[in-house]
Design an enzyme around this catalytic site. Structure first.
Site, mmCIF file in Angstrom:
data_model
loop_
_atom_site.group_PDB
_atom_site.id
_atom_site.type_symbol
_atom_site.label_atom_id
_atom_site.label_comp_id
_atom_site.label_asym_id
_atom_site.label_seq_id
_atom_site.Cartn_x
_atom_site.Cartn_y
_atom_site.Cartn_z
ATOM 1 C CD GLU A 107 -4.795 3.178 10.984
ATOM 2 O OE1 GLU A 107 -3.761 2.745 10.391
ATOM 3 O OE2 GLU A 107 -5.882 3.089 10.488
ATOM 4 C CE LYS A 125 -3.419 1.597 -0.974
ATOM 5 N NZ LYS A 125 -2.972 1.992 0.250
HETATM 6 C C1 5RP Z 1 -3.852 0.307 8.538
HETATM 7 C C2 5RP Z 1 -4.483 1.350 7.458
HETATM 8 C C3 5RP Z 1 -3.481 1.770 6.433
HETATM 9 O O1 5RP Z 1 -3.321 3.113 6.509
HETATM 10 C C4 5RP Z 1 -4.026 1.196 5.199
HETATM 11 O O2 5RP Z 1 -4.506 -0.159 5.305
HETATM 12 C C5 5RP Z 1 -3.248 1.460 4.196
HETATM 13 O O3 5RP Z 1 -1.896 0.519 4.062
HETATM 14 P P1 5RP Z 1 -0.899 0.533 3.142
HETATM 15 O O4 5RP Z 1 -0.059 1.927 3.191
HETATM 16 O O5 5RP Z 1 -0.061 -0.639 3.701
HETATM 17 O O6 5RP Z 1 -1.455 0.399 1.626
HETATM 18 O O7 5RP Z 1 -5.403 2.082 7.572
HETATM 19 O O8 5RP Z 1 -4.802 0.139 9.722
#
Ligand code: 5RP
Length: 226
Positions: A107, A125
């Site tokens: 990422e 979040k």
């Molecule tokens: C994966 C990530 C995701 O972006 C993060 O965990 C958010 O996940 P979700 O959309 O399932 O809440 O960093 O490595």
């Protein structure tokens, strides 16, 4: 609206940020899974995607979206105007904790390769200070205890993510107990410890735009420049 519906709403809003005819960077996670489904609906305008994980690659291919090799894309001088990804936490400066899905290294690579990082999240979040969500750190297996000791020395509580191996063959330490008031400083500090592959703090390269889905609709938050 439940959390999953909010994730889908944020993913929908990201479609408007795409550049038709250009390659798209695709993150990992349940919010991005909605985005991939929606992307399939406009695949005639998407020449291909670069993907941040095996899981997203498989999903993209199942949805008929070509997955391109990042090295070939860069060598050919093809732009990746937008990278779309979720986050585990995002603060008001659009610094993030990422890596809940374990894909943090790829990422971070795609975030660096793309012109713009569009973060799609539901309001849960959003935090004032990062650190309630345990901070993922990808480590080379032989350095696990060495890195764990350094984490304890700065007040964190590392916990090995049991039974998990990253797409790069490494381990994840999830670090609780940190109140991250200087995300950029902590990112730089942890990144330079031998054995650390990537820390899941995205501050040096935070999001440029956050699309935050809440009960009242989508809020656009842009990174302040300068
Ligand atoms: C994966 C990530 C995701 O972006 C993060 O965990 C958010 O996940 P979700 O959309 O399932 O809440 O960093 O490595």
């Amino acid at each position: 609206m439940n959390q999953d519906a909010l994730k889908r709403a944020a993913a929908e809003a990201a479609l408007a940020a795409l550049h038709p005819g250009e390659i798209v960077g695709v993150g990992t996670g349940s919010t991005v899974n909605h985005f991939i489904e929606l992307l399939a609906g406009i695949r005639d305008r998407v020449p291909g995607a670069v993907s941040s994980s095996q899981a997203s690659t498989e999903r993209l291919l199942r949805h008929g979206i070509a997955v391109l090799d990042l090295n070939e894309v860069i060598a050919a001088g093809r732009p990746i105007p937008v990278y779309v990804d979720g986050a585990d936490e995002i603060d008001p400066s659009l610094a993030m904790i990422k890596g809940g899905g374990g894909a943090l290294t790829r990422e971070k690579i795609l975030a660096a390769a793309a012109g713009s990082f569009v973060c799609i999240v539901d309001r849960s979040k959003c935090v004032d200070v990062l650190g309630r969500f345990p901070l993922p750190v990808e480590v080379v297996p032989m350095a696990r205890e060495l890195v764990a000791a350094s984490i304890r020395a700065i007040g964190g509580e590392p916990c090995l993510r049991e039974g998990f191996v990253t797409d790069n063959g490494n381990l994840i330490l999830d670090v609780a107990g940190l109140e991250i008031r200087d995300p950029l400083g902590l990112e730089r500090t942890i990144n330079q410890w031998p054995g650390v592959v990537t820390v899941g703090l995205f501050a040096a390269r935070g999001a440029d735009l956050a699309l935050v889905a809440g009960a009242g609709g989508i809020e656009r938050r842009e990174r302040s420049r300068g």
